[in-house]
Design an enzyme around this catalytic site. Structure first.
Site, PDB file in Angstrom:
ATOM      1  N   CYS A 254       0.808  -1.229  -0.027  1.00 13.28           N
ATOM      2  CA  CYS A 254       0.196  -0.121  -0.206  1.00 13.28           C
ATOM      3  C   CYS A 254       0.966   1.314   0.083  1.00 13.28           C
ATOM      4  CB  CYS A 254      -0.877   0.105   1.296  1.00 13.28           C
ATOM      5  SG  CYS A 254      -1.710   1.632   1.171  1.00 13.28           S
TER       6      CYS A 254
ATOM      7  N   CYS B 198      -0.656   4.273   2.715  1.00 15.61           N
ATOM      8  CA  CYS B 198      -0.740   3.937   3.921  1.00 15.61           C
ATOM      9  C   CYS B 198      -0.456   2.647   4.475  1.00 15.61           C
ATOM     10  CB  CYS B 198      -1.913   4.455   4.624  1.00 15.61           C
ATOM     11  SG  CYS B 198      -3.481   3.850   3.646  1.00 15.61           S
ATOM     12  N   SER B 199      -1.279   1.636   4.490  1.00 14.67           N
ATOM     13  CA  SER B 199      -0.921   0.339   4.919  1.00 14.67           C
ATOM     14  C   SER B 199      -2.374  -0.370   4.936  1.00 14.67           C
ATOM     15  CB  SER B 199      -0.684   0.324   6.554  1.00 14.67           C
ATOM     16  OG  SER B 199      -1.658   0.875   7.349  1.00 14.67           O
ATOM     17  N   CYS B 200      -3.010  -0.173   3.789  1.00 12.61           N
ATOM     18  CA  CYS B 200      -4.242  -0.959   3.421  1.00 12.61           C
ATOM     19  C   CYS B 200      -3.811  -2.583   3.149  1.00 12.61           C
ATOM     20  CB  CYS B 200      -4.988  -0.464   2.068  1.00 12.61           C
ATOM     21  SG  CYS B 200      -5.471   1.077   2.353  1.00 12.61           S
TER      22      CYS B 200
HETATM   23 FE    FE Z   1      -3.593   2.018   2.946  1.00 11.94          FE
END
Ligand code: FE
Length: 199
Positions: A104, A107-109
């Site tokens: 991602c 961000c951190s999906c």
């Molecule tokens: Fe994300």
């Protein structure tokens, strides 16, 4: 709790998180009890084992594999896995000629219902930036070296689409049961930074 070092240091993420939680609780925006339940749920009950079950079923059931690649979210729900950050999961298959790796960049999906919470390296800005530009270098640093003729595709997970890799079933596992196969599938293989290896 542990705190940060001397004056001038940026407060730790843990400290900032705690401050935020306190503020949100005071304003009545969140219920800490509910938050704890959610965290416990994803820390202990939901993890890569769910994804491993999906992969092993796809390896042993061609009909399921077809459904999984056509509509990941629906096929994953068939096994009872759904929920937050799993509203739209797309599954891509790694083969001897194509390798998919997930990131991602923003961000951190991450597909929580099948993989649980993301590991810290997945959230690391270095991984997020570098894997797009130099996937082979990053994969190599993580211990994976696809052959030169393998096409590498980097899949960017977002709030709209979360990717899950269906790893290659390793050679020499033809005699294993679905249950035995589940035990071989790792989180890293489902993110595409590792391969599944035969026992
Ligand atoms: Fe994300």
């Amino acid at each position: 709790m542990t705190t940060t070092g001397g004056p001038g240091d940026t407060p730790s993420v843990a400290l900032r998180t705690e401050a935020l939680e306190q503020l949100l609780t005071e304003r009545g925006l969140i219920d800490p009890k509910v938050m704890n339940e959610i965290i416990t749920q994803y820390e202990t009950n939901v993890g890569p084992l769910n994804g491993a079950k999906v992969v092993a079923k796809a390896w042993t059931d061609p009909g399921y594999r077809r459904r999984l690649l056509q509509d990941g979210t629906a096929a994953i729900r068939e096994l009872g896995f759904s929920g937050q950050q799993g509203e739209h999961i797309v599954v891509v298959e790694n083969t001897p000629t194509t390798h998919n790796v997930v990131v991602c960049t923003l961000c951190s999906c991450y597909p929580w219902p099948v993989l649980g919470l993301s590991p810290s390296w997945y959230k690391d800005p270095v991984y997020r930036a570098r894997v797009v530009r130099e996937p082979r270098t990053v994969l190599s640093a993580m211990g994976l070296e696809p052959d030169d003729d393998v096409r590498i595709t980097v899949r960017d997970s977002t709030s709209e689409v979360r990717w899950l890799v269906l790893p290659e079933r390793p050679a020499g596992t033809e005699h294993l049961s679905e249950e035995e196969l589940v035990a071989l599938v790792t989180r890293d293989a489902m993110v595409g930074v590792a391969k599944v290896t035969a026992p």
